[in-house]
Design an enzyme around this catalytic site. Structure first.
Site, short mmCIF file in Angstrom:
data_model
loop_
_atom_site.label_atom_id
_atom_site.label_comp_id
_atom_site.label_asym_id
_atom_site.label_seq_id
_atom_site.Cartn_x
_atom_site.Cartn_y
_atom_site.Cartn_z
CG HIS A 207 0.91 -31.45 61.62
ND1 HIS A 207 1.39 -32.29 60.65
CD2 HIS A 207 1.82 -31.51 62.63
CE1 HIS A 207 2.52 -32.84 61.06
NE2 HIS A 207 2.80 -32.39 62.26
N1 UDP Z 1 -0.64 -40.32 61.53
C1 UDP Z 1 -1.74 -41.08 61.90
N2 UDP Z 1 -2.98 -40.55 61.69
C2 UDP Z 1 -3.18 -39.33 61.12
C3 UDP Z 1 -2.05 -38.59 60.72
C4 UDP Z 1 -0.78 -39.10 60.96
O1 UDP Z 1 -1.61 -42.21 62.38
O2 UDP Z 1 -4.33 -38.91 60.99
C5 UDP Z 1 0.70 -40.88 61.79
C6 UDP Z 1 1.58 -40.96 60.58
O3 UDP Z 1 1.30 -42.10 59.83
C7 UDP Z 1 2.96 -40.97 61.21
C8 UDP Z 1 2.78 -40.08 62.41
O4 UDP Z 1 1.40 -40.02 62.68
O5 UDP Z 1 3.32 -42.25 61.63
C9 UDP Z 1 3.32 -38.72 62.05
O6 UDP Z 1 2.95 -37.81 62.93
P1 UDP Z 1 2.84 -36.25 62.59
O7 UDP Z 1 2.65 -36.06 61.14
O8 UDP Z 1 1.84 -35.72 63.53
O9 UDP Z 1 4.26 -35.73 63.08
P2 UDP Z 1 5.65 -35.42 62.38
O10 UDP Z 1 6.14 -36.69 61.77
O11 UDP Z 1 5.46 -34.33 61.39
O12 UDP Z 1 6.52 -34.98 63.51
#
Ligand code: UDP
Length: 357
Positions: A207
């Site tokens: 994403h």
């Molecule tokens: N996550 C979730 N469901 C999903 C995808 C991600 O619960 O379908 C959780 C993941 O386990 C983590 C968090 O969302 O705890 C991460 O968010 P994301 O990847 O959107 O953001 P980033 O960490 O890249 O800022």
């Protein structure tokens, strides 16, 4: 009694808040939660509050689906209103989203001390909106919680020793969440049975704007996952932004796509998979928490210790590198027992330090 206002808005912040708000509830601190609305869908927001028992936000600002500038600007305005009304002793923000920066700017102009959880991380890629948000938030904060030694070093190199800002290494609050909810997820989630999978699939999430905004990069990553899917089932809980762009660009994935899942389902997928492919910050660490090697579809990572220890391989958006890293990682054996992130005590440190501050 101390009062803090906490800003959340995006999925990773809900996971962090689930751990930290639980720790704060054990203290005498009163926490007022503001949800900016940056992520608002049922499966990107509501499900986390319900499943993870995060306290219901006191304020819902409902600001989303706008350009970076418009979104950040409107958030600053509305958060300022909340701060003027609540008059807190501090404002707490997490990570690196527009909600983080908006909260920090609003508080700084009102001279309210800012507490930044997940401070000091750097990708050194100024094209990432998250990098701008992190750097600016760190600089105007009063209390910085750093998850790693690398984060502390980054702040030192930027001269933070001279700014009168308190810096604490507390570990990673996402590990606290992983440990707490992993003990409950098997009972709560049916995702493994409903997908009809056994152990050994590849779990992927894509994403990051640098990948989704460039159709050639996105296509190259999808091509890599399509190849891996011929050897091992690839399951992708797909972010709404990526889903929209795949459709618009006519990119056709051959792997299993599901809606974004709640945290219990995500934990079960992490427990049962063989390997993770991701461009998420949080999911790179979660792969490690659940003892799985990770292939990261980015050129840099803020979580450098995972790469240094060989748990994570950076492949950018190169199809061949992605497939090659997957194959090599599957052939290696790993020892994940090293403590890189505090082993579940990071949120308690945050709560204690705020009480003392
Ligand atoms: N996550 C979730 N469901 C999903 C995808 C991600 O619960 O379908 C959780 C993941 O386990 C983590 C968090 O969302 O705890 C991460 O968010 P994301 O990847 O959107 O953001 P980033 O960490 O890249 O800022």
């Amino acid at each position: 009694m101390k009062k803090i206002v906490t800003i959340v808005g995006a999925r990773p912040q809900f996971v962090k808040a689930a751990a930290v708000s639980r720790a704060i509830a054990q203290t005498s601190i009163k926490e007022v939660i503001v949800h900016t609305g940056q992520h608002f869908d049922k499966n990107m927001s509501d499900v986390f509050f319900q499943e993870m028992e995060i306290p219901k936000p006191d304020y819902m600002l409902d600001i989303h689906s706008l350009s970076h500038g418009a979104m950040t600007g409107r958030m600053i305005e509305k958060i300022e209103d909340v701060l003027l009304y609540e008059k807190p002793d501090g404002l707490m923000v997490y990570g690196d989203t527009n909600s983080t920066l908006a909260g920090a700017i609003a508080a700084s102009k009102l001279h309210i001390p800012i507490i930044h959880v997940e401070a000091g991380l750097r990708s050194f890629n100024m094209m990432m909106p998250e990098e701008i948000n992190r750097i600016l938030t760190d600089r105007i904060s009063s209390l910085l919680f750093c998850p790693t030694d690398a984060a502390i070093d980054n702040l030192k190199k930027e001269g933070f020793d001279h700014y009168g800002i308190k810096i604490v290494k507390n570990g990673d609050v996402m590990q606290d969440a992983a440990i707490f909810y992993a003990a409950r997820s098997a009972e709560k989630s049916k995702v493994i049975a409903s997908l009809g999978v056994e152990e050994g699939f590849v779990l992927a999430t894509i994403h990051r704007q640098e990948n989704t905004d460039d159709p050639a990069k996105l296509r190259a990553i999808v091509d890599g996952l399509n190849i891996i899917n011929q050897e091992r089932r690839v399951i992708v809980p797909l972010h709404p932004r990526t889903r929209g762009i795949l459709a618009a660009q006519g990119i056709v994935p051959e792997f299993t796509i599901i809606e974004p899942v709640g945290y219990f389902d995500m934990v079960e997928l992490l427990k049962h998979c063989a390997l993770v492919v991701t461009d998420s910050g949080g999911v790179q660490k979660e792969a490690f928490f659940f003892g799985k090697p990770c292939v990261t579809a980015r050129e840099q990572t803020e979580w450098v210790e995972l790469v240094e220890h060989g748990f994570n391989t950076l492949v950018g958006s190169d199809t061949d590198k992605l497939v090659d890293a997957y194959r090599r990682s599957m052939q290696r054996s790993y020892n994940f027992s090293i403590d890189l992130y505090g082993n579940g005590k990071a949120s308690a440190v945050v709560a204690q330090e705020i009480e003392r501050f």
